[in-house]
Design a protein around this motif. Structure first.
Motif, PDB file in Angstrom:
ATOM      1  N   TYR A 183     -69.336-109.744  45.701  1.00 18.38           N
ATOM      2  CA  TYR A 183     -68.661-109.730  46.935  1.00 18.38           C
ATOM      3  C   TYR A 183     -69.646-109.113  47.977  1.00 18.38           C
ATOM      4  CZ  TYR A 183     -65.264-110.306  43.307  1.00 18.38           C
ATOM      5  OH  TYR A 183     -64.557-110.742  42.076  1.00 18.38           O
ATOM      6  N   MET A 184     -68.899-108.323  48.788  1.00 16.33           N
ATOM      7  CA  MET A 184     -69.917-107.344  49.675  1.00 16.33           C
ATOM      8  C   MET A 184     -70.040-105.806  49.076  1.00 16.33           C
ATOM      9  SD  MET A 184     -70.610-109.097  52.244  1.00 16.33           S
ATOM     10  CE  MET A 184     -70.678-110.578  50.967  1.00 16.33           C
ATOM     11  N   ASP A 185     -70.090-105.829  47.718  1.00 14.69           N
ATOM     12  CA  ASP A 185     -70.152-104.588  46.900  1.00 14.69           C
ATOM     13  C   ASP A 185     -71.672-104.205  46.674  1.00 14.69           C
ATOM     14  OD1 ASP A 185     -67.511-104.097  47.404  1.00 14.69           O
ATOM     15  OD2 ASP A 185     -66.924-104.845  45.416  1.00 14.69           O
ATOM     16  N   TYR A 186     -72.041-102.739  46.800  1.00 12.39           N
ATOM     17  CA  TYR A 186     -73.286-102.452  46.430  1.00 12.39           C
ATOM     18  C   TYR A 186     -73.211-101.285  45.572  1.00 12.39           C
ATOM     19  CZ  TYR A 186     -75.303-105.454  49.860  1.00 12.39           C
ATOM     20  OH  TYR A 186     -75.482-106.398  50.752  1.00 12.39           O
ATOM     21  N   ALA A 187     -74.433-100.773  44.767  1.00 13.64           N
ATOM     22  CA  ALA A 187     -74.137 -99.488  44.049  1.00 13.64           C
ATOM     23  C   ALA A 187     -75.501 -98.851  44.084  1.00 13.64           C
ATOM     24  CB  ALA A 187     -73.966 -99.901  42.579  1.00 13.64           C
ATOM     25  N   VAL A 188     -75.258 -97.570  43.895  1.00 15.02           N
ATOM     26  CA  VAL A 188     -76.568 -96.657  44.060  1.00 15.02           C
ATOM     27  C   VAL A 188     -76.675 -95.830  42.659  1.00 15.02           C
ATOM     28  CG1 VAL A 188     -77.682 -94.668  45.016  1.00 15.02           C
ATOM     29  CG2 VAL A 188     -76.448 -96.345  46.374  1.00 15.02           C
ATOM     30  N   THR A 189     -77.725 -95.750  41.968  1.00 17.02           N
ATOM     31  CA  THR A 189     -78.123 -95.456  40.674  1.00 17.02           C
ATOM     32  C   THR A 189     -78.004 -93.841  40.817  1.00 17.02           C
ATOM     33  OG1 THR A 189     -79.465 -97.290  40.059  1.00 17.02           O
ATOM     34  CG2 THR A 189     -79.692 -95.148  38.801  1.00 17.02           C
ATOM     35  N   ARG A 190     -77.142 -93.106  40.352  1.00 16.55           N
ATOM     36  CA  ARG A 190     -77.126 -91.622  40.562  1.00 16.55           C
ATOM     37  C   ARG A 190     -77.190 -90.947  39.231  1.00 16.55           C
ATOM     38  NH1 ARG A 190     -75.393 -90.843  45.673  1.00 16.55           N
ATOM     39  NH2 ARG A 190     -74.087 -92.176  46.467  1.00 16.55           N
ATOM     40  N   GLU A 191     -76.747 -91.710  38.084  1.00 21.12           N
ATOM     41  CA  GLU A 191     -76.751 -91.148  36.703  1.00 21.12           C
ATOM     42  C   GLU A 191     -77.887 -91.782  35.835  1.00 21.12           C
ATOM     43  OE1 GLU A 191     -73.819 -89.787  32.888  1.00 21.12           O
ATOM     44  OE2 GLU A 191     -72.951 -90.280  34.995  1.00 21.12           O
ATOM     45  N   VAL A 192     -78.606 -91.163  35.144  1.00 20.11           N
ATOM     46  CA  VAL A 192     -79.384 -92.020  34.342  1.00 20.11           C
ATOM     47  C   VAL A 192     -79.442 -91.304  33.101  1.00 20.11           C
ATOM     48  CG1 VAL A 192     -82.096 -92.677  34.018  1.00 20.11           C
ATOM     49  CG2 VAL A 192     -81.295 -92.504  36.357  1.00 20.11           C
ATOM     50  N   PHE A 193     -79.791 -91.964  31.815  1.00 18.43           N
ATOM     51  CA  PHE A 193     -79.822 -91.553  30.727  1.00 18.43           C
ATOM     52  C   PHE A 193     -80.690 -92.737  29.975  1.00 18.43           C
ATOM     53  CE2 PHE A 193     -76.091 -94.834  30.685  1.00 18.43           C
ATOM     54  CZ  PHE A 193     -76.267 -95.453  29.488  1.00 18.43           C
ATOM     55  N   GLU A 194     -81.003 -91.991  28.622  1.00 17.84           N
ATOM     56  CA  GLU A 194     -82.186 -92.656  27.904  1.00 17.84           C
ATOM     57  C   GLU A 194     -81.609 -93.099  26.556  1.00 17.84           C
ATOM     58  OE1 GLU A 194     -85.556 -90.362  26.354  1.00 17.84           O
ATOM     59  OE2 GLU A 194     -86.690 -91.397  27.694  1.00 17.84           O
ATOM     60  N   MET A 195     -81.992 -94.227  26.360  1.00 16.45           N
ATOM     61  CA  MET A 195     -81.675 -94.519  24.811  1.00 16.45           C
ATOM     62  C   MET A 195     -83.099 -95.183  24.194  1.00 16.45           C
ATOM     63  SD  MET A 195     -77.895 -96.520  24.611  1.00 16.45           S
ATOM     64  CE  MET A 195     -78.198 -97.771  25.706  1.00 16.45           C
ATOM     65  N   LEU A 196     -83.308 -94.973  22.912  1.00 12.24           N
ATOM     66  CA  LEU A 196     -84.351 -95.056  22.407  1.00 12.24           C
ATOM     67  C   LEU A 196     -84.168 -96.562  21.574  1.00 12.24           C
ATOM     68  CD1 LEU A 196     -86.122 -91.945  20.747  1.00 12.24           C
ATOM     69  CD2 LEU A 196     -86.687 -93.090  23.285  1.00 12.24           C
ATOM     70  N   ARG A 197     -85.114 -97.463  21.463  1.00 11.11           N
ATOM     71  CA  ARG A 197     -84.767 -98.792  20.876  1.00 11.11           C
ATOM     72  C   ARG A 197     -85.002 -98.327  19.281  1.00 11.11           C
ATOM     73  NH1 ARG A 197     -88.243-103.708  23.857  1.00 11.11           N
ATOM     74  NH2 ARG A 197     -86.837-103.564  26.070  1.00 11.11           N
TER      75      ARG A 197
END
Length: 207
Positions: A183-197
């Motif tokens: 739709y007309m929605d956007y998002a901002v990345t504020r929380e980042v977490f790491e996962m190892l493969r």
């Protein structure tokens, strides 16, 4: 619920397709035509498709200025979009007449590139200089051409603001990239977490 896309009878107020395929990175594409006209437009049908070589693509609904200028010049720039640039990005999506640069009324500054003639957005902390490798009209399951055009470019140069770098990597929380939802929605990345493969065949090393 389930519905077939051939009749699109989902019964909802709006088609959910683009909301399901989200979040999507935004390709803020700047181009220069062969006669010097400049264009700047956002594309949410955009992504990286290869690392070796570095390839990105954007898809335009019709032969708009970005696709036209990129194809005829063989070049384009993809500018990184941050939270702080959201309003300018939105203004650059205005339906300006062909050949009109969106830079002035978006409050943005053209900055020169090193390897392509198209300008980059000076206010953006990162930009990819690209050379067009191919373009095409994607087909539907019946073999018919869609009304879209896909442009693929190889990244030949990268601009990056050193202020975003922490311990040899881009700090994504600091960069706060803007993404497109449905739709007309956007998002901002504020929380980042790491996962190892996982390295074990059964992912047991993650237990």
């Amino acid at each position: 619920m389930f519905y077939e896309t051939s009749d699109n009878r989902h019964g909802l107020a709006h088609d959910p397709f683009k909301a399901i395929v989200s979040p999507r990175p935004i390709g803020w594409i700047s181009t220069r035509s062969r006669i010097g006209a400049v264009n700047l437009s956002p594309y949410s049908f955009f992504n990286a498709i290869s690392d070796k070589p570095k390839l990105v693509m954007f898809s335009s609904a019709g032969m708009k200025d970005s696709a036209t200028f990129a194809i005829e010049s063989g070049e384009f720039v993809c500018n990184f979009v941050t939270e702080q640039l959201a309003e300018a990005l939105n203004r650059s999506s205005a339906p300006a007449p062909r050949g009109t640069s969106e830079f002035p009324f978006s409050g943005l500054t053209e900055a020169p590139c090193h390897l392509v003639s198209a300008p980059r957005v000076a206010e953006s902390p990162a930009a990819l200089e690209c050379k067009v490798t191919e373009w095409f009209h994607p087909r539907d399951i019946d073999g018919g051409h869609s009304g879209n055009v896909v442009v693929i470019g190889q990244v030949v140069g990268i601009h990056l603001d050193d202020a975003l770098i922490r311990d040899g990597r881009i700090d994504m929380a600091l960069a706060a990239p803007l993404s497109r939802l449905g739709y007309m929605d956007y998002a901002v990345t504020r929380e980042v977490f790491e996962m190892l493969r996982p390295k074990a065949p059964d992912a047991s090393d993650l237990d």
